[in-house]
Design an enzyme around this catalytic site. Structure first.
Site: not given
Length: 493
Positions: A111, A136, A282, A319
């Site tokens: 980890h 893992k 956007k 939109d």
């Protein structure tokens, strides 16, 4: 498979939650023994276990809470193996000292709570060499590209490998890791007890994202934003996929503004076919598309990116039609759906304000813009060819239509309004583009003063329905999407 991590300080609560998870359909549970306030009673925890179990005793340096000695910790892990637990989780150094015994499978884990190392393959090889049944590798995503690296690691590994990223950016890898070969992903029992950054609740992974049904054939869509955790788009799109029986999943994807281009390319390579696009992407996303719908180009912003059968990307703006349809529906209550000549005040100067402003101008309305940032308001007004006023003057004039495109009044700040109630006049159409909550303070005060009102919920549903049709080429189940949104918002409050 979904593994649920359980961390409780009392044995009684750990046992109770294990039973509850089994009743909810859990197939694998990780007992985080390092969370217990006293020495683990393994016989008590394992005797009548309702599901297979992973026993884990995590040290602080590995993201855990173990307070005893390393010798005591390894003794507990050995006892778990002798007790016949299905899996035991061992870090690299512990795996060197704890031998295989019986039928218990060894998960050898790594980890990194700070980032994603460059030498992932080297780390993986070291873990695999320690008699691992499962490797893992879990790191922290600083970039969406880290998620791609971990997923590709899982796909290419010769030893079964759990590989995903922690953190909000890493959520996509938690949901998709099974598609790339991970034996299981990790979730938490409840949102109140997240044992690792970015963990989501078991019920969401199972029922919202339908993790166990994701295969290499599953179509992938998502919403890209920064931040993205607040978005309800996954709720409504996944509900629509499920209703229509489509093998598809819709995922929240946090993408920092400076990493958009690289992320779109990398996620495209993973198989993502379409995106809902929101703040702050956007405008920038237009450059990622080979084809742009005329209205998206005219507005200079896109909230939808989708790929056609030839692999070409298209940018659209749903939109625009959703907002204009909502406005006209609101005016119909007055028997007059014509916007021509109506005096309209737009609050805000972002992408939605630009789309609605353009629609109003095209409809012949007289538009005024008021923004909390005067320069942005003036810039939008110049683009639209209309006038702007100072934020402090927004309540001074006579208007027929008020449109709020600011976040003022959005949850959790529901006691705020961008427009004072005493400025509202009977008969004015008040449209608040905020959908959470559906009944904002502005909408409530407008109704009290006998204004016509349109909530942002309907616009949100209509623009999402149009996106859905772009994504899958069929009409959206609008009622299903609306009901799913209202249920999710109600549960959140």
């Amino acid at each position: 498979m979904i593994c649920v991590s359980l961390g409780r300080t009392r044995h009684r609560m750990m046992l109770a939650e294990h039973q509850a998870l089994a009743q909810r359909g859990a197939e694998l549970v990780e007992l985080r023994l390092d969370w217990l306030s006293r020495a683990p009673e393994l016989q008590r925890l394992l005797k009548d276990r309702p599901t297979p179990v992973i026993c884990t005793v995590r040290r602080p340096q590995d993201g855990g809470r173990w307070r005893g000695s390393e010798e005591e910790r390894q003794t507990i892990l050995r006892q778990a193996i002798v007790s016949g637990v299905e899996y035991v989780d061992l870090e690299l150094d512990a795996a060197e000292k704890i031998r295989r015994y019986g039928k218990t499978k060894r998960i050898v884990s790594f980890h990194d709570f700070q980032g994603t190392p460059e030498n992932l393959e080297e780390i993986h090889a070291q873990l695999a060499a320690k008699d691992a049944d499962i490797v893992k590798v879990v790191t922290t995503a600083q970039s969406p590209l880290d998620c791609v690296r971990l997923l590709k690691l899982a796909r290419s590994a010769k030893v079964p490998t759990i590989a995903f990223c922690m953190g909000e950016i890493g959520l996509i890898s938690r949901i998709l890791c099974g598609r790339f070969g991970s034996p299981f992903t990790y979730t938490t029992f409840s949102a109140d007890r997240v044992l690792a950054p970015g963990q989501i609740v078991f019920d969401q992974m199972k029922n919202l994202y339908r993790y166990d049904r994701i295969t290499t054939a599953t179509r992938i869509f998502g919403v890209i934003a920064d931040p993205v955790a607040h978005s309800y788009s996954p709720v409504i799109h996944n509900a629509a996929f499920q209703h229509d029986g489509l093998d598809a999943v819709y995922i929240p994807m946090r993408v920092p503004a400076d990493q958009l281009t690289a992320t779109l390319k990398a996620y495209g390579d993973l198989g993502v076919e379409g995106y809902s696009v929101t703040i702050p992407h956007k405008e920038a996303v237009l450059t990622a598309a080979q084809f742009r719908e005329p209205i998206a180009e005219e507005i200079g912003a896109s909230n939808t990116l989708f790929r056609d059968q030839n692999g070409n990307w298209h940018a659209a703006n749903t939109d625009y039609e959703a907002a204009m349809g909502s406005l006209r529906a609101g005016l119909k209550e007055k028997g007059d759906a014509d916007l021509s000549g109506k005096r309209c005040l737009i609050l805000g100067a972002g992408g939605v304000a630009k789309a609605i402003g353009l629609g109003l101008i095209k409809a012949g309305a007289i538009v005024t813009v008021a923004s909390r940032t005067s320069k942005r308001g003036a810039a939008l007004a110049a683009q639209l060819g209309c006038q702007s006023i100072g934020w402090e003057n927004r309540g001074a004039g006579f208007i027929d239509v008020l449109v709020n495109c600011t976040p003022v009044g959005m949850a959790p700040n529901v006691d705020q309004s961008p427009y004072a109630g005493n400025w509202l006049r009977e008969g004015t159409l008040v449209f608040d583009t905020i959908y959470n909550p559906e009944n904002t303070l502005l909408i409530k005060e407008a109704r009290e003063r006998l204004c016509l009102t349109v909530s942002g919920l309907e616009m949100f549903i209509q623009q999402a329905a149009a996106q859905y049709e772009h994504f899958v080429g069929r009409p959206a189940p609008v009622d299903v999407m609306r009901d799913a949104l209202r249920r999710a918002m109600s549960a959140a409050h």
